[in-house]
Design an enzyme around this catalytic site. Structure first.
Site, PDB file in Angstrom:
ATOM      1  N   LYS A   1      77.900  42.825  55.669  1.00 32.59           N
ATOM      2  CA  LYS A   1      77.287  42.424  56.942  1.00 32.59           C
ATOM      3  C   LYS A   1      77.001  40.929  56.959  1.00 32.59           C
ATOM      4  O   LYS A   1      77.324  40.228  57.923  1.00 32.59           O
ATOM      5  CB  LYS A   1      75.970  43.212  57.125  1.00 32.59           C
ATOM      6  CG  LYS A   1      75.048  42.640  58.171  1.00 32.59           C
ATOM      7  CD  LYS A   1      73.764  43.444  58.301  1.00 32.59           C
ATOM      8  CE  LYS A   1      72.645  43.068  57.370  1.00 32.59           C
ATOM      9  NZ  LYS A   1      71.873  41.870  57.703  1.00 32.59           N
ATOM     10  N   ASN A   2      76.362  40.433  55.874  1.00 31.12           N
ATOM     11  CA  ASN A   2      75.914  39.039  55.897  1.00 31.12           C
ATOM     12  C   ASN A   2      77.040  38.035  55.679  1.00 31.12           C
ATOM     13  O   ASN A   2      76.818  36.824  55.804  1.00 31.12           O
ATOM     14  CB  ASN A   2      74.785  38.829  54.881  1.00 31.12           C
ATOM     15  CG  ASN A   2      73.508  39.525  55.324  1.00 31.12           C
ATOM     16  OD1 ASN A   2      73.398  39.945  56.482  1.00 31.12           O
ATOM     17  ND2 ASN A   2      72.549  39.661  54.426  1.00 31.12           N
TER      18      ASN A   2
ATOM     19  N   ILE B   1      61.371  34.815  47.341  1.00 38.71           N
ATOM     20  CA  ILE B   1      62.074  34.330  48.539  1.00 38.71           C
ATOM     21  C   ILE B   1      61.210  34.574  49.779  1.00 38.71           C
ATOM     22  O   ILE B   1      60.988  33.669  50.582  1.00 38.71           O
ATOM     23  CB  ILE B   1      63.448  35.035  48.725  1.00 38.71           C
ATOM     24  CG1 ILE B   1      64.277  34.980  47.436  1.00 38.71           C
ATOM     25  CG2 ILE B   1      64.214  34.420  49.905  1.00 38.71           C
ATOM     26  CD1 ILE B   1      64.791  33.644  47.032  1.00 38.71           C
TER      27      ILE B   1
ATOM     28  N   PRO C   1      61.512  30.443  59.041  1.00 40.00           N
ATOM     29  CA  PRO C   1      61.744  29.215  59.807  1.00 40.00           C
ATOM     30  C   PRO C   1      63.223  28.811  59.805  1.00 40.00           C
ATOM     31  O   PRO C   1      64.010  29.316  58.998  1.00 40.00           O
ATOM     32  CB  PRO C   1      60.919  28.176  59.043  1.00 40.00           C
ATOM     33  CG  PRO C   1      60.795  28.700  57.658  1.00 40.00           C
ATOM     34  CD  PRO C   1      60.835  30.194  57.751  1.00 40.00           C
TER      35      PRO C   1
ATOM     36  N   CYS D   1      58.969  37.935  61.955  1.00 44.23           N
ATOM     37  CA  CYS D   1      59.826  39.062  61.562  1.00 44.23           C
ATOM     38  C   CYS D   1      59.105  39.890  60.516  1.00 44.23           C
ATOM     39  O   CYS D   1      58.201  39.392  59.837  1.00 44.23           O
ATOM     40  CB  CYS D   1      61.119  38.448  61.051  1.00 44.23           C
ATOM     41  SG  CYS D   1      61.997  39.307  59.803  1.00 44.23           S
TER      42      CYS D   1
ATOM     43  N   ARG E   1      68.255  37.978  63.966  1.00 44.08           N
ATOM     44  CA  ARG E   1      68.046  36.587  63.567  1.00 44.08           C
ATOM     45  C   ARG E   1      69.343  35.870  63.243  1.00 44.08           C
ATOM     46  O   ARG E   1      69.438  34.652  63.405  1.00 44.08           O
ATOM     47  CB  ARG E   1      67.130  36.522  62.365  1.00 44.08           C
ATOM     48  CG  ARG E   1      65.848  37.270  62.542  1.00 44.08           C
ATOM     49  CD  ARG E   1      65.000  37.111  61.340  1.00 44.08           C
ATOM     50  NE  ARG E   1      64.692  35.697  61.156  1.00 44.08           N
ATOM     51  CZ  ARG E   1      63.715  35.061  61.776  1.00 44.08           C
ATOM     52  NH1 ARG E   1      62.934  35.710  62.580  1.00 44.08           N
ATOM     53  NH2 ARG E   1      63.515  33.786  61.568  1.00 44.08           N
TER      54      ARG E   1
ATOM     55  N   LEU F   1      65.240  23.856  58.191  1.00 44.81           N
ATOM     56  CA  LEU F   1      66.291  23.247  57.353  1.00 44.81           C
ATOM     57  C   LEU F   1      67.638  23.222  58.084  1.00 44.81           C
ATOM     58  O   LEU F   1      68.416  22.279  57.933  1.00 44.81           O
ATOM     59  CB  LEU F   1      66.427  23.995  56.025  1.00 44.81           C
ATOM     60  CG  LEU F   1      65.201  23.960  55.102  1.00 44.81           C
ATOM     61  CD1 LEU F   1      65.361  24.929  53.936  1.00 44.81           C
ATOM     62  CD2 LEU F   1      64.976  22.532  54.569  1.00 44.81           C
TER      63      LEU F   1
ATOM     64  N   ARG G   1      71.101  49.073  61.172  1.00 41.69           N
ATOM     65  CA  ARG G   1      71.485  47.661  61.324  1.00 41.69           C
ATOM     66  C   ARG G   1      72.365  47.195  60.167  1.00 41.69           C
ATOM     67  O   ARG G   1      73.134  46.242  60.332  1.00 41.69           O
ATOM     68  CB  ARG G   1      70.240  46.772  61.380  1.00 41.69           C
ATOM     69  CG  ARG G   1      69.384  47.045  62.587  1.00 41.69           C
ATOM     70  CD  ARG G   1      68.254  46.090  62.649  1.00 41.69           C
ATOM     71  NE  ARG G   1      68.761  44.705  62.613  1.00 41.69           N
ATOM     72  CZ  ARG G   1      67.999  43.647  62.654  1.00 41.69           C
ATOM     73  NH1 ARG G   1      66.709  43.776  62.722  1.00 41.69           N
ATOM     74  NH2 ARG G   1      68.522  42.449  62.628  1.00 41.69           N
TER      75      ARG G   1
HETATM   76  N1  EPU Z   1      63.666  28.834  54.745  1.00 37.02           N
HETATM   77  C1  EPU Z   1      62.985  27.699  55.121  1.00 37.02           C
HETATM   78  N2  EPU Z   1      63.504  26.935  56.121  1.00 37.02           N
HETATM   79  C2  EPU Z   1      64.680  27.244  56.748  1.00 37.02           C
HETATM   80  C3  EPU Z   1      65.378  28.403  56.350  1.00 37.02           C
HETATM   81  C4  EPU Z   1      64.843  29.179  55.333  1.00 37.02           C
HETATM   82  O1  EPU Z   1      61.935  27.385  54.572  1.00 37.02           O
HETATM   83  O2  EPU Z   1      65.109  26.505  57.636  1.00 37.02           O
HETATM   84  C5  EPU Z   1      63.129  29.693  53.684  1.00 37.02           C
HETATM   85  C6  EPU Z   1      62.880  31.128  54.154  1.00 37.02           C
HETATM   86  O3  EPU Z   1      61.630  31.269  54.760  1.00 37.02           O
HETATM   87  C7  EPU Z   1      63.016  31.906  52.865  1.00 37.02           C
HETATM   88  C8  EPU Z   1      64.076  31.125  52.099  1.00 37.02           C
HETATM   89  O4  EPU Z   1      64.094  29.820  52.681  1.00 37.02           O
HETATM   90  O5  EPU Z   1      61.808  31.817  52.151  1.00 37.02           O
HETATM   91  C9  EPU Z   1      65.463  31.720  52.160  1.00 37.02           C
HETATM   92  O6  EPU Z   1      65.822  32.011  53.509  1.00 37.02           O
HETATM   93  P1  EPU Z   1      67.326  31.971  54.005  1.00 37.02           P
HETATM   94  O7  EPU Z   1      67.448  30.943  55.073  1.00 37.02           O
HETATM   95  O8  EPU Z   1      68.232  31.875  52.843  1.00 37.02           O
HETATM   96  O9  EPU Z   1      67.479  33.383  54.693  1.00 37.02           O
HETATM   97  P2  EPU Z   1      68.428  33.728  55.920  1.00 37.02           P
HETATM   98  O10 EPU Z   1      69.623  32.877  55.855  1.00 37.02           O
HETATM   99  O11 EPU Z   1      67.615  33.741  57.161  1.00 37.02           O
HETATM  100  C10 EPU Z   1      69.843  35.530  54.660  1.00 37.02           C
HETATM  101  C11 EPU Z   1      70.168  36.971  54.872  1.00 37.02           C
HETATM  102  C12 EPU Z   1      68.939  37.826  54.574  1.00 37.02           C
HETATM  103  C13 EPU Z   1      68.514  37.549  53.129  1.00 37.02           C
HETATM  104  C14 EPU Z   1      68.272  36.053  52.916  1.00 37.02           C
HETATM  105  C15 EPU Z   1      67.929  35.674  51.492  1.00 37.02           C
HETATM  106  C16 EPU Z   1      71.857  36.891  56.599  1.00 37.02           C
HETATM  107  C17 EPU Z   1      72.257  37.179  57.994  1.00 37.02           C
HETATM  108  N3  EPU Z   1      70.606  37.178  56.251  1.00 37.02           N
HETATM  109  O12 EPU Z   1      68.790  35.220  55.587  1.00 37.02           O
HETATM  110  O13 EPU Z   1      69.338  39.173  54.699  1.00 37.02           O
HETATM  111  O14 EPU Z   1      67.339  38.265  52.820  1.00 37.02           O
HETATM  112  O15 EPU Z   1      69.444  35.310  53.312  1.00 37.02           O
HETATM  113  O16 EPU Z   1      68.956  36.041  50.634  1.00 37.02           O
HETATM  114  O17 EPU Z   1      72.666  36.422  55.817  1.00 37.02           O
HETATM  115  C18 EPU Z   1      69.078  41.469  55.101  1.00 37.02           C
HETATM  116  O18 EPU Z   1      70.308  41.582  55.090  1.00 37.02           O
HETATM  117  O19 EPU Z   1      68.298  42.455  55.060  1.00 37.02           O
HETATM  118  C19 EPU Z   1      68.481  40.131  55.146  1.00 37.02           C
HETATM  119  C20 EPU Z   1      67.240  39.913  55.559  1.00 37.02           C
END
Ligand code: EPU
Length: 424
Positions: A22-23, A330, A123, A117, A93, A126, A400
């Site tokens: 999915k991701n 995380i 956030p 969420c 998201r 980044l 999902r």
């Molecule tokens: N973070 C920031 N600033 C940002 C972005 C992230 O501080 O601008 C922080 C987040 O709050 C978190 C950490 O950095 O503490 C990592 O977040 P990340 O951005 O890597 O998460 P994401 O890209 O929103 C993806 C997966 C998630 C998975 C996370 C961590 C997708 C669509 N989603 O989310 O998947 O948990 O990486 O590996 O790729 C799931 O599939 O159930 C799921 C939640």
């Protein structure tokens, strides 16, 4: 609303085929916005999140056609709309993944900020900083982030935050940089296999990306991207969830289309717990000893232990012979499953971002509430071994991210069925 009724105690046996990730599929679908020809994706899982991304892409002028067997054809027809509104973004998201492609291909992107969420703060600062480093101007309008740039310019940028790198943030900056002028270097890039898969897809369309899968990704901008045919990698989180299903029921299952090299941190912990996970030809075989040893686990960015398998592993450790500790690095608040697992008889104590798990001899069925995708998976796993009946309410969360999960568990011998009805 659908719920699962599970009668626990059946040992799972048999073979399960792992779906596409999915991701990986979600950002790759978003990347079709960048392409001038048709994109043909194979091994696309049939999930609610995939349908939501498709709906968003349709609104953004990308046509889509499904073919049997997980093939999805995407083609840009119209480049006028650049707005991903709140209604779509709050449902999923990963909609933020259209930000980078819209900005770099259409010069403008207006994407609603996702907001809070169930798994904690999420956030996108980044993502925005990275896109600003490439020359975008950013402005907040009625809860939307509006980004504008006539032409993006390559840059050296650092994408690390307090919790490590960002997966979809790295995806967004990489997708924007492929059409930027000159070279971009992303330091502290996410190393997740899904990010590497996106880079491989973009390269197959004519991008020039190197270093993906490592913390330093280099992108040399090109004038245009074509379409391509591409097969999405198998879902490591789904595979990990089925591995635990085998282990928790003391069963013996085989996984097809599973890349064990993407799951080494988990396999390392499982072996300490007493779960055997071995490659046998093209398959991965899971079996477990009756006695589960306790372990300590800390979630980390890849290649560390994945946060997306934290809840499921907690379900397993509830039955270990001693005390385990899980620390979430995380999403420090990703513990909605703790209260629900406790309803099944688990002995859990949460202290800040850590949960202490005192192993118990058995879990006992009860009605529980799914709160997010991975927490729901943990409740289903616990239900598979709990004595008597477990009812998992609100299973739309699990739909999902897991394709037809109850049917695949049934095929392995689980007593689980989907029913419709009010929450209990
Ligand atoms: N973070 C920031 N600033 C940002 C972005 C992230 O501080 O601008 C922080 C987040 O709050 C978190 C950490 O950095 O503490 C990592 O977040 P990340 O951005 O890597 O998460 P994401 O890209 O929103 C993806 C997966 C998630 C998975 C996370 C961590 C997708 C669509 N989603 O989310 O998947 O948990 O990486 O590996 O790729 C799931 O599939 O159930 C799921 C939640």
């Amino acid at each position: 609303m659908d719920y699962f009724r599970i009668n626990g105690g059946k040992r799972l046996r048999g073979t399960v085929e792992i779906s596409g990730a999915k991701n990986a599929a979600l950002p790759i679908m978003a990347a079709s916005i960048l392409c001038e020809g048709e994109v043909v994706l194979r091994n696309v899982p049939d999930l609610i999140d995939i349908r939501s991304m498709e709906k968003l892409l349709n609104k953004l002028g990308v046509s889509s056609v499904h073919e049997p067997g997980g093939t999805l054809r995407l083609k840009v027809q119209d480049e006028m709309n650049c707005h991903a509104d709140y209604d779509l973004v709050r449902q999923m998201r990963a909609s933020v993944c259209v930000m980078g492609p819209l900005l770099s291909k259409r010069g403008r992107s207006q994407v609603s900020l996702p907001g809070g969420c169930a798994i904690g703060d999420r956030p996108v600062n980044l993502h925005i900083l990275g896109l600003q480093a490439l020359g975008a101007e950013a402005e907040l309008i009625n809860g939307d982030i509006l980004l504008k740039a006539k032409r993006l310019t390559g840059s050296e940028l650092f994408l690390g935050g307090p919790f490590g790198s960002t997966v979809t943030g790295t995806a967004n900056v990489m997708m924007a940089a492929v059409l930027a002028e000159g070279r971009t270097v992303i330091e502290a890039a996410a190393c997740e296999p899904e990010v590497a898969d996106l880079a491989n897809f973009l390269n197959a369309c004519g991008a020039r990306i190197t270093g993906h899968g490592s913390p330093r990704i280099t992108i040399d901008g090109v004038k245009k991207l074509t379409g391509c045919e591409y097969t999405i990698i198998p879902d490591r989180i789904e595979a990990g969830t089925f591995i635990i299903a085998g282990a928790i029921t003391n069963g013996e299952i085989r996984l097809r289309n599973c890349r064990l090299e993407h799951l080494l941190a988990m396999v390392d912990r499982l072996r300490l717990i007493g779960v055997n996970v071995e490659r046998e030809g093209d398959e991965v075989v899971v079996s477990s000893t009756r006695r589960l040893e306790p372990v300590d686990i800390t979630t980390q960015p890849y290649p560390g232990f994945p946060t997306d398998l934290q809840a499921q592993t907690m379900a397993l450790l509830c039955l270990a012979d001693g005390n385990s500790i899980i620390t979430e690095k995380i999403y420090p608040d990703r513990f909605m499953h703790v209260g629900e697992l406790s309803r099944l008889g688990a002995k859990l104590r949460k202290e800040g971002p850590t949960v202490i798990i005192q192993g118990v001899k058995r879990l006992v069925g009860a009605p529980v509430m799914a709160s997010d995708l991975r927490a729901s998976a943990a409740l289903v796993l616990a239900g598979l071994v709990a004595k008597g009946e477990t009812r998992v309410n609100r299973v739309y969360h699990i739909d999902r991210g897991y394709e037809k999960v109850e049917r695949r568990l049934q095929a392995l011998g689980a007593d689980i069925e989907r029913r419709s009805g009010e929450d209990e």
